[in-house]
Motif scaffolding. Structure first.
Motif, PDB file in Angstrom:
ATOM      1  N   SER A 102      61.638  37.074 -57.806  1.00  0.00           N
ATOM      2  CA  SER A 102      60.225  37.375 -57.581  1.00  0.00           C
ATOM      3  C   SER A 102      59.958  38.858 -57.306  1.00  0.00           C
ATOM      4  O   SER A 102      58.802  39.280 -57.273  1.00  0.00           O
ATOM      5  CB  SER A 102      59.705  36.540 -56.414  1.00  0.00           C
ATOM      6  N   ASP A 103      60.999  39.646 -57.089  1.00  0.00           N
ATOM      7  CA  ASP A 103      60.732  41.022 -56.643  1.00  0.00           C
ATOM      8  C   ASP A 103      61.761  42.054 -57.121  1.00  0.00           C
ATOM      9  O   ASP A 103      61.861  43.138 -56.565  1.00  0.00           O
ATOM     10  CB  ASP A 103      60.641  41.054 -55.103  1.00  0.00           C
ATOM     11  N   TYR A 104      62.525  41.715 -58.180  1.00  0.00           N
ATOM     12  CA  TYR A 104      63.598  42.642 -58.566  1.00  0.00           C
ATOM     13  C   TYR A 104      63.065  43.955 -59.141  1.00  0.00           C
ATOM     14  O   TYR A 104      63.692  45.001 -58.991  1.00  0.00           O
ATOM     15  CB  TYR A 104      64.603  41.972 -59.510  1.00  0.00           C
ATOM     16  N   GLU A 105      61.861  43.906 -59.782  1.00  0.00           N
ATOM     17  CA  GLU A 105      61.340  45.171 -60.324  1.00  0.00           C
ATOM     18  C   GLU A 105      60.970  46.137 -59.192  1.00  0.00           C
ATOM     19  O   GLU A 105      61.257  47.334 -59.261  1.00  0.00           O
ATOM     20  CB  GLU A 105      60.122  44.894 -61.201  1.00  0.00           C
ATOM     21  N   THR A 106      60.363  45.581 -58.143  1.00  0.00           N
ATOM     22  CA  THR A 106      60.048  46.398 -56.955  1.00  0.00           C
ATOM     23  C   THR A 106      61.335  46.983 -56.380  1.00  0.00           C
ATOM     24  O   THR A 106      61.396  48.170 -56.025  1.00  0.00           O
ATOM     25  CB  THR A 106      59.365  45.517 -55.884  1.00  0.00           C
ATOM     26  N   ALA A 107      62.363  46.143 -56.289  1.00  0.00           N
ATOM     27  CA  ALA A 107      63.634  46.602 -55.724  1.00  0.00           C
ATOM     28  C   ALA A 107      64.234  47.728 -56.565  1.00  0.00           C
ATOM     29  O   ALA A 107      64.747  48.714 -56.023  1.00  0.00           O
ATOM     30  CB  ALA A 107      64.612  45.422 -55.618  1.00  0.00           C
ATOM     31  N   VAL A 108      64.146  47.594 -57.884  1.00  0.00           N
ATOM     32  CA  VAL A 108      64.682  48.649 -58.762  1.00  0.00           C
ATOM     33  C   VAL A 108      63.929  49.960 -58.525  1.00  0.00           C
ATOM     34  O   VAL A 108      64.528  51.039 -58.441  1.00  0.00           O
ATOM     35  CB  VAL A 108      64.602  48.221 -60.242  1.00  0.00           C
ATOM     36  N   MET A 109      62.613  49.858 -58.385  1.00  0.00           N
ATOM     37  CA  MET A 109      61.836  51.084 -58.155  1.00  0.00           C
ATOM     38  C   MET A 109      62.186  51.723 -56.817  1.00  0.00           C
ATOM     39  O   MET A 109      62.020  52.930 -56.633  1.00  0.00           O
ATOM     40  CB  MET A 109      60.339  50.779 -58.239  1.00  0.00           C
ATOM     41  N   LEU A 110      62.702  50.932 -55.883  1.00  0.00           N
ATOM     42  CA  LEU A 110      63.030  51.449 -54.552  1.00  0.00           C
ATOM     43  C   LEU A 110      64.528  51.683 -54.362  1.00  0.00           C
ATOM     44  O   LEU A 110      64.992  51.859 -53.237  1.00  0.00           O
ATOM     45  CB  LEU A 110      62.479  50.503 -53.482  1.00  0.00           C
ATOM     46  N   GLY A 111      65.276  51.685 -55.466  1.00  0.00           N
ATOM     47  CA  GLY A 111      66.662  52.140 -55.363  1.00  0.00           C
ATOM     48  C   GLY A 111      67.744  51.084 -55.511  1.00  0.00           C
ATOM     49  O   GLY A 111      68.930  51.396 -55.318  1.00  0.00           O
ATOM     50  N   ALA A 112      67.397  49.832 -55.844  1.00  0.00           N
ATOM     51  CA  ALA A 112      68.430  48.804 -55.993  1.00  0.00           C
ATOM     52  C   ALA A 112      69.472  49.231 -57.025  1.00  0.00           C
ATOM     53  O   ALA A 112      69.126  49.768 -58.080  1.00  0.00           O
ATOM     54  CB  ALA A 112      67.806  47.474 -56.416  1.00  0.00           C
ATOM     55  N   THR A 113      70.748  48.994 -56.709  1.00  0.00           N
ATOM     56  CA  THR A 113      71.807  49.191 -57.698  1.00  0.00           C
ATOM     57  C   THR A 113      72.299  47.843 -58.226  1.00  0.00           C
ATOM     58  O   THR A 113      72.925  47.780 -59.272  1.00  0.00           O
ATOM     59  CB  THR A 113      73.010  49.935 -57.087  1.00  0.00           C
ATOM     60  N   HIS A 114      72.038  46.772 -57.463  1.00  0.00           N
ATOM     61  CA  HIS A 114      72.415  45.416 -57.851  1.00  0.00           C
ATOM     62  C   HIS A 114      71.235  44.504 -57.572  1.00  0.00           C
ATOM     63  O   HIS A 114      70.775  44.435 -56.418  1.00  0.00           O
ATOM     64  CB  HIS A 114      73.628  44.931 -57.056  1.00  0.00           C
ATOM     65  N   VAL A 115      70.720  43.826 -58.594  1.00  0.00           N
ATOM     66  CA  VAL A 115      69.676  42.820 -58.372  1.00  0.00           C
ATOM     67  C   VAL A 115      70.290  41.450 -58.606  1.00  0.00           C
ATOM     68  O   VAL A 115      71.128  41.267 -59.491  1.00  0.00           O
ATOM     69  CB  VAL A 115      68.427  43.052 -59.252  1.00  0.00           C
ATOM     70  N   ARG A 116      69.890  40.493 -57.783  1.00  0.00           N
ATOM     71  CA  ARG A 116      70.481  39.141 -57.821  1.00  0.00           C
ATOM     72  C   ARG A 116      69.407  38.174 -58.305  1.00  0.00           C
ATOM     73  O   ARG A 116      68.531  37.783 -57.556  1.00  0.00           O
ATOM     74  CB  ARG A 116      70.975  38.761 -56.422  1.00  0.00           C
ATOM     75  N   VAL A 117      69.493  37.817 -59.575  1.00  0.00           N
ATOM     76  CA  VAL A 117      68.403  37.057 -60.183  1.00  0.00           C
ATOM     77  C   VAL A 117      68.889  35.671 -60.624  1.00  0.00           C
ATOM     78  O   VAL A 117      69.825  35.562 -61.412  1.00  0.00           O
ATOM     79  CB  VAL A 117      67.828  37.835 -61.395  1.00  0.00           C
ATOM     80  N   GLY A 118      68.249  34.635 -60.078  1.00  0.00           N
ATOM     81  CA  GLY A 118      68.614  33.261 -60.418  1.00  0.00           C
ATOM     82  C   GLY A 118      67.570  32.579 -61.271  1.00  0.00           C
ATOM     83  O   GLY A 118      67.695  32.465 -62.496  1.00  0.00           O
ATOM     84  N   SER A 119      66.501  32.126 -60.633  1.00  0.00           N
ATOM     85  CA  SER A 119      65.543  31.249 -61.324  1.00  0.00           C
ATOM     86  C   SER A 119      64.862  31.897 -62.534  1.00  0.00           C
ATOM     87  O   SER A 119      64.523  31.203 -63.481  1.00  0.00           O
ATOM     88  CB  SER A 119      64.515  30.704 -60.343  1.00  0.00           C
ATOM     89  N   ALA A 120      64.694  33.208 -62.535  1.00  0.00           N
ATOM     90  CA  ALA A 120      64.074  33.854 -63.704  1.00  0.00           C
ATOM     91  C   ALA A 120      64.979  33.749 -64.936  1.00  0.00           C
ATOM     92  O   ALA A 120      64.510  33.893 -66.067  1.00  0.00           O
ATOM     93  CB  ALA A 120      63.757  35.320 -63.408  1.00  0.00           C
ATOM     94  N   LEU A 121      66.261  33.479 -64.725  1.00  0.00           N
ATOM     95  CA  LEU A 121      67.194  33.340 -65.851  1.00  0.00           C
ATOM     96  C   LEU A 121      67.504  31.876 -66.167  1.00  0.00           C
ATOM     97  O   LEU A 121      67.681  31.512 -67.321  1.00  0.00           O
ATOM     98  CB  LEU A 121      68.515  34.063 -65.527  1.00  0.00           C
ATOM     99  N   PHE A 122      67.607  31.061 -65.126  1.00  0.00           N
ATOM    100  CA  PHE A 122      68.097  29.692 -65.298  1.00  0.00           C
ATOM    101  C   PHE A 122      66.998  28.650 -65.143  1.00  0.00           C
ATOM    102  O   PHE A 122      67.231  27.473 -65.333  1.00  0.00           O
ATOM    103  CB  PHE A 122      69.178  29.386 -64.262  1.00  0.00           C
ATOM    104  N   GLY A 123      65.801  29.058 -64.726  1.00  0.00           N
ATOM    105  CA  GLY A 123      64.791  28.081 -64.361  1.00  0.00           C
ATOM    106  C   GLY A 123      65.003  27.668 -62.911  1.00  0.00           C
ATOM    107  O   GLY A 123      65.913  28.148 -62.236  1.00  0.00           O
ATOM    108  N   GLY A 124      64.174  26.757 -62.448  1.00  0.00           N
ATOM    109  CA  GLY A 124      64.205  26.379 -61.030  1.00  0.00           C
ATOM    110  C   GLY A 124      65.451  25.585 -60.651  1.00  0.00           C
ATOM    111  O   GLY A 124      66.131  25.049 -61.513  1.00  0.00           O
ATOM    112  N   ARG A 125      65.709  25.550 -59.344  1.00  0.00           N
ATOM    113  CA  ARG A 125      66.818  24.742 -58.841  1.00  0.00           C
ATOM    114  C   ARG A 125      66.253  23.478 -58.232  1.00  0.00           C
ATOM    115  O   ARG A 125      65.210  23.506 -57.607  1.00  0.00           O
ATOM    116  CB  ARG A 125      67.599  25.537 -57.771  1.00  0.00           C
ATOM    117  N   THR A 126      66.976  22.354 -58.431  1.00  0.00           N
ATOM    118  CA  THR A 126      66.484  21.114 -57.829  1.00  0.00           C
ATOM    119  C   THR A 126      67.173  20.864 -56.494  1.00  0.00           C
ATOM    120  O   THR A 126      68.265  21.323 -56.254  1.00  0.00           O
ATOM    121  CB  THR A 126      66.714  19.909 -58.763  1.00  0.00           C
TER     122      THR A 126
END
Ligand code: PLP
Length: 220
Positions: free
Chosen positions: A196-220
């Motif tokens: 939900s917020d990896y783009e904001t994190a990248v703009m603020l200096g993230a070197t590693h973003v941890r992305v789950g549901s945007a790639l795999f869909g939701g978790r049950t």
């Protein structure tokens, strides 16, 4: 069901766009595809689409899924993004290429011992409880200098700081704070930002973003 290859190229394009806006290079940012709860059948298409860095939050689940995936698909970098119990340190050091959840002195001791025994240095992020939330993992900001000192004395390879900001609040101030703490302590890595917020994190200096549901869909 999202098509994995499309989801992956969309996330990569958004990372590149956020990096460009911030005057950064997209190559400075590592996308960790967080595959927790998803079966091997859901992960394989993402590997086939070119993704090579994955994250899991449980040692046991990763042990069950990843040896076979690695055998089938070759070199994969596996990151542990969830809390780690000291008695699982040995398994974690054998299985993972990076640990994002170092947050207490007992774990420094356990990981140092496990790395010695395995003859393998696994880079670690110190997880900071950036929103001072009672129930959440991560070391208190006030305890960070001491924990970092202990980790460095134990010769653990500390590469950066990690955080999970409080839910349902604007995350940007927390990302900015983690970036400042990392800078203050001379650490290059910033593991921050989720679906939900990896783009904001990248703009603020993230070197590693941890992305789950945007790639795999939701978790049950
Ligand atoms: C599950 C998890 C993620 C990914 O969350 P999404 O919102 O699905 O992107 C990132 N970091 C940690 C620590 C997680 O546990």
């Amino acid at each position: 069901m999202i098509d994995p290859a499309t989801a992956l190229s969309d996330v990569n394009a958004r990372i590149a766009q956020a990096a460009r806006i911030a005057g950064r290079k997209a190559e400075e940012i590592t996308l960790i595809a967080v595959s927790k709860t998803h079966p091997a059948e859901a992960i394989a298409p993402l590997i086939e689409a070119g993704q090579r860095v994955f994250g899991e939050n449980r040692v046991q689940e990763a042990e069950a899924k990843w040896p076979a995936l690695r055998d089938a698909h070759g070199a994969i970098q596996l990151h542990l993004v969830g809390q780690l119990q000291s008695n699982k340190a040995e398994e974690a050091v054998r299985l993972f290429d990076c640990i994002h959840s170092l947050d207490r002195p007992s774990l420094v001791t356990a990981l140092a011992k496990a790395m010695d025994k395995a003859g393998r240095q696994v880079p670690c992020f110190i997880q900071v409880n950036i929103g001072a939330e009672e129930q959440k993992g991560g070391c208190a900001i006030a305890d960070l200098p001491a924990l970092l000192g202990e980790a460095r004395s134990a010769a653990l390879p500390i590469v950066g700081l990690m955080c999970v900001p409080p839910a349902d609040i604007e995350p940007a101030p927390f990302f900015a704070l983690l970036d400042k703490l990392a800078r203050d302590h001379g650490l290059a890595g910033r593991s921050m930002g989720m679906s939900s917020d990896y783009e904001t994190a990248v703009m603020l200096g993230a070197t590693h973003v941890r992305v789950g549901s945007a790639l795999f869909g939701g978790r049950t």
